[in-house]
Design a protein around this motif. Structure first.
Motif, PDB file in Angstrom:
ATOM      1  N   VAL A 368      29.698 -19.451  -2.919  1.00 18.90           N
ATOM      2  CA  VAL A 368      28.512 -19.858  -2.266  1.00 18.90           C
ATOM      3  C   VAL A 368      27.611 -18.603  -2.049  1.00 18.90           C
ATOM      4  O   VAL A 368      28.189 -17.483  -2.199  1.00 18.90           O
ATOM      5  N   GLU A 369      26.468 -18.869  -2.783  1.00 21.28           N
ATOM      6  CA  GLU A 369      25.462 -17.462  -2.612  1.00 21.28           C
ATOM      7  C   GLU A 369      24.061 -17.874  -1.601  1.00 21.28           C
ATOM      8  O   GLU A 369      23.710 -19.225  -1.386  1.00 21.28           O
ATOM      9  N   HIS A 370      23.731 -16.861  -1.240  1.00 17.97           N
ATOM     10  CA  HIS A 370      22.447 -16.952  -0.280  1.00 17.97           C
ATOM     11  C   HIS A 370      21.301 -17.502  -1.244  1.00 17.97           C
ATOM     12  O   HIS A 370      21.077 -16.744  -2.175  1.00 17.97           O
ATOM     13  N   GLY A 371      20.740 -18.466  -0.998  1.00 18.02           N
ATOM     14  CA  GLY A 371      19.558 -18.852  -1.807  1.00 18.02           C
ATOM     15  C   GLY A 371      20.012 -20.028  -2.629  1.00 18.02           C
ATOM     16  O   GLY A 371      19.147 -20.715  -3.261  1.00 18.02           O
ATOM     17  N   LEU A 372      21.414 -20.302  -2.735  1.00 16.43           N
ATOM     18  CA  LEU A 372      21.762 -21.623  -3.613  1.00 16.43           C
ATOM     19  C   LEU A 372      21.350 -22.769  -2.955  1.00 16.43           C
ATOM     20  O   LEU A 372      21.569 -22.949  -1.797  1.00 16.43           O
ATOM     21  N   VAL A 373      20.719 -23.645  -3.901  1.00 17.26           N
ATOM     22  CA  VAL A 373      20.422 -25.206  -3.132  1.00 17.26           C
ATOM     23  C   VAL A 373      21.132 -26.089  -4.261  1.00 17.26           C
ATOM     24  O   VAL A 373      20.971 -26.057  -5.313  1.00 17.26           O
ATOM     25  N   THR A 374      21.849 -26.814  -3.369  1.00 20.73           N
ATOM     26  CA  THR A 374      22.652 -28.155  -4.171  1.00 20.73           C
ATOM     27  C   THR A 374      22.440 -29.113  -3.199  1.00 20.73           C
ATOM     28  O   THR A 374      22.212 -29.194  -2.153  1.00 20.73           O
ATOM     29  N   ASN A 375      22.817 -30.270  -3.787  1.00 24.62           N
ATOM     30  CA  ASN A 375      22.906 -31.734  -2.761  1.00 24.62           C
ATOM     31  C   ASN A 375      24.534 -31.603  -2.719  1.00 24.62           C
ATOM     32  O   ASN A 375      25.295 -30.924  -3.000  1.00 24.62           O
ATOM     33  N   PHE A 376      24.908 -32.616  -1.733  1.00 25.83           N
ATOM     34  CA  PHE A 376      26.115 -33.025  -1.295  1.00 25.83           C
ATOM     35  C   PHE A 376      26.445 -34.377  -1.113  1.00 25.83           C
ATOM     36  O   PHE A 376      25.942 -34.986  -0.541  1.00 25.83           O
ATOM     37  N   GLU A 377      27.288 -34.650  -2.210  1.00 31.24           N
ATOM     38  CA  GLU A 377      27.729 -36.278  -2.062  1.00 31.24           C
ATOM     39  C   GLU A 377      28.862 -36.410  -1.545  1.00 31.24           C
ATOM     40  O   GLU A 377      29.929 -35.960  -1.915  1.00 31.24           O
ATOM     41  N   SER A 378      28.724 -37.491  -0.454  1.00 36.16           N
ATOM     42  CA  SER A 378      29.918 -37.595   0.495  1.00 36.16           C
ATOM     43  C   SER A 378      30.153 -39.189   0.271  1.00 36.16           C
ATOM     44  O   SER A 378      29.507 -39.901   1.051  1.00 36.16           O
ATOM     45  N   PHE A 379      30.849 -39.918  -0.485  1.00 37.60           N
ATOM     46  CA  PHE A 379      31.233 -41.319  -0.703  1.00 37.60           C
ATOM     47  C   PHE A 379      32.529 -41.453  -0.708  1.00 37.60           C
ATOM     48  O   PHE A 379      33.296 -41.156  -1.457  1.00 37.60           O
ATOM     49  N   VAL A 380      33.082 -42.244   0.449  1.00 39.14           N
ATOM     50  CA  VAL A 380      34.443 -42.686   0.545  1.00 39.14           C
ATOM     51  C   VAL A 380      34.274 -44.137   1.210  1.00 39.14           C
ATOM     52  O   VAL A 380      33.586 -44.330   2.046  1.00 39.14           O
ATOM     53  N   GLY A 381      35.636 -44.747   0.786  1.00 37.37           N
ATOM     54  CA  GLY A 381      35.665 -46.207   1.346  1.00 37.37           C
ATOM     55  C   GLY A 381      34.471 -47.014   1.299  1.00 37.37           C
ATOM     56  O   GLY A 381      34.316 -47.996   2.256  1.00 37.37           O
ATOM     57  N   GLY A 382      33.834 -46.879   0.286  1.00 34.02           N
ATOM     58  CA  GLY A 382      32.676 -47.679   0.174  1.00 34.02           C
ATOM     59  C   GLY A 382      31.498 -47.423   0.750  1.00 34.02           C
ATOM     60  O   GLY A 382      30.168 -48.218   0.629  1.00 34.02           O
ATOM     61  N   ALA A 383      31.199 -46.327   1.611  1.00 33.48           N
ATOM     62  CA  ALA A 383      30.118 -45.775   2.250  1.00 33.48           C
ATOM     63  C   ALA A 383      29.914 -44.403   1.903  1.00 33.48           C
ATOM     64  O   ALA A 383      30.707 -43.669   1.121  1.00 33.48           O
ATOM     65  N   GLY A 384      28.756 -43.815   1.967  1.00 33.30           N
ATOM     66  CA  GLY A 384      28.338 -42.531   1.893  1.00 33.30           C
ATOM     67  C   GLY A 384      26.981 -42.156   2.025  1.00 33.30           C
ATOM     68  O   GLY A 384      25.970 -43.275   2.294  1.00 33.30           O
ATOM     69  N   LEU A 385      26.783 -40.931   1.692  1.00 37.00           N
ATOM     70  CA  LEU A 385      25.442 -40.548   1.793  1.00 37.00           C
ATOM     71  C   LEU A 385      25.213 -39.140   0.885  1.00 37.00           C
ATOM     72  O   LEU A 385      26.252 -38.683   0.192  1.00 37.00           O
ATOM     73  N   ILE A 386      24.123 -38.811   0.648  1.00 40.62           N
ATOM     74  CA  ILE A 386      23.752 -37.594  -0.108  1.00 40.62           C
ATOM     75  C   ILE A 386      22.859 -36.641   0.774  1.00 40.62           C
ATOM     76  O   ILE A 386      21.825 -37.330   1.000  1.00 40.62           O
ATOM     77  N   GLU A 387      23.092 -35.338   0.924  1.00 39.20           N
ATOM     78  CA  GLU A 387      22.155 -34.306   1.525  1.00 39.20           C
ATOM     79  C   GLU A 387      21.672 -33.329   0.505  1.00 39.20           C
ATOM     80  O   GLU A 387      22.602 -33.128  -0.453  1.00 39.20           O
ATOM     81  N   THR A 388      20.518 -32.691   0.601  1.00 38.80           N
ATOM     82  CA  THR A 388      20.343 -31.288   0.104  1.00 38.80           C
ATOM     83  C   THR A 388      20.515 -30.295   1.127  1.00 38.80           C
ATOM     84  O   THR A 388      20.256 -30.310   2.218  1.00 38.80           O
TER      85      THR A 388
END
Length: 411
Positions: A368-388
């Motif tokens: 992890v670095e200061h200023g790093l930008v990624t999305n985060f994909e969290s999908f389990v059990g048929g449900a989920g979301l993505i955040e930046t």
């Protein structure tokens, strides 16, 4: 019909060449710092000259944006666009076709812009012009972007062979250039936050009684795109898909009615070509309890990520903690892909950046670095979301303000 007078011709030319205000995304100081970063990386890698060909790297370096780079069109019109930088000589030089003479300054801060003068559009003529213009730089090691789809195999091989003919050593600098774009400056982070605000505006439009089962996927897509455009958004590097389930998230939005049940939106908001990705799952009608519970678990992983992901912490540590979290609810074995990839400047046909991390792997060499930008994909059990998410010294920032749980719509 009377011939057009010289006065009329002059007025017509003035009308055609009417000056349009420039749209430079960043300050001259910001672009100068990027050029300095590039030259420092070149010096470290012992590269004398780079020829940037990808839209992303050129936009990052000096702001240039276009919708057509002659990527897959007729072989009689090969790609012309490059940005040349020497490790310690002069300023950058931008090459492009003459019909882009007015387009380039619209978004680019580059001042040295050159166009092939021959009417011959062949590769030999185009590459010959570039090499001849850079004849004083023809020595040592040159870097080109072999991973860019904007220069296909034929054009890349032709350019490399021409440079070999001048005893120039040619190396691939794709990963080096993408690495320079991984950590974002304060100015870039400000733009990515704006891109996320634009995307949230699209979501809140959909949530305001603008969904019903008889709508088609493409109609929902159009509503989303309209709302983001009203909020100042741009077109995406990928199609902002609307699909029934995660299984079809890489499909084009179609004319199928969405009907009752689950509906996934996986778009990006875009500002100055910087992308912010947020995905949410809607449900039209009454969802099963199991899906509601899985949605809550998927959303709770965002809190875990914020607690663990600090600058200097390895992604192996982040992933191990996430696995423990999903396992505690018995949902790890019902997972889709969980992790993230680098976001930033992107043009079609993609918005996925170079850096990525995967919760299934123990990646001790990724931090992890200061200023790093990624999305985060969290999908389990048929449900989920993505955040930046923006990883910062002061804490991990999650950009979207759209609720993370399953978004319910009355059928």
């Amino acid at each position: 019909m009377d011939a057009i007078s010289e006065l009329d011709l002059r007025k017509l030319r003035e009308l055609i060449e009417e000056q349009v205000p420039t749209q430079h995304a960043f300050s001259g100081e910001e672009y100068a710092s990027r050029l300095n970063k590039l030259r420092a990386a070149m010096a470290k890698a012992r590269i004398d000259v780079v020829l940037l060909s990808s839209p992303e790297s050129q936009c990052w370096l000096h702001g240039y944006q276009a919708r057509w780079y002659r990527t897959g069109s007729t072989t009689e019109w090969p790609p012309v666009n490059f940005t040349a930088v020497h490790v310690d000589k002069d300023d950058m030089i931008v090459f492009d076709s003459a019909d882009h003479a007015r387009l380039i300054p619209f978004t680019s801060i580059a001042s040295d812009i050159r166009h092939p003068t021959s009417a011959d559009p062949s590769l030999q003529s185009v590459h010959g012009f570039v090499v001849n213009e850079l004849k004083d730089w023809l020595s040592g090691t040159w870097g080109i972007e072999k991973w860019s789809p904007r220069q296909n195999a034929v054009t890349t091989e032709h350019l490399a062979s021409m440079l070999y003919g001048h005893d120039v050593r040619v190396v691939d600098i794709s990963v080096m250039l993408r690495g320079l774009q991984r950590v974002k400056s304060a100015a870039e982070i400000k733009i990515i936050r704006e891109a996320s605000r634009i995307l949230d505006a699209g979501y809140f439009h959909l949530m305001s009684d603008n969904l019903h089962p008889k709508m088609t996927e493409i109609q929902v897509w159009a509503e989303l795109e309209w709302a983001m455009a009203q909020a100042g958004g741009e077109t995406g590097g990928l199609h902002n898909t609307i699909s029934r389930t995660r299984s079809y998230c890489h499909a084009l939005s179609s004319t199928r009615p969405i009907g009752p049940g689950p509906l996934l939106a996986d778009p990006c908001g875009i500002k100055h070509r910087y992308h912010a990705n947020t995905a949410r799952q809607f449900y039209l009608g009454d969802p099963p309890d199991e899906l509601l519970k899985a949605s809550d678990v998927a959303a709770g992983a965002v809190t875990v990520l914020k607690e663990v992901a600090k600058p200097g912490v390895s992604f192996a540590t982040v992933s191990a903690r996430l696995r423990e979290y999903y396992q505690s609810f018995g949902l790890w074995e019902l997972r889709d892909w969980i992790g993230g990839y680098q976001l930033g400047i992107a043009f079609p046909p993609d918005w996925v950046g170079e850096f990525n991390w995967n919760a299934e792997l123990d990646e001790h060499d990724k931090y992890v670095e200061h200023g790093l930008v990624t999305n985060f994909e969290s999908f389990v059990g048929g449900a989920g979301l993505i955040e930046t998410v923006i990883f910062l010294d002061e804490g991990t920032e999650v950009l979207s303000n759209v609720p993370r749980h399953l978004l319910l719509v009355k059928a």
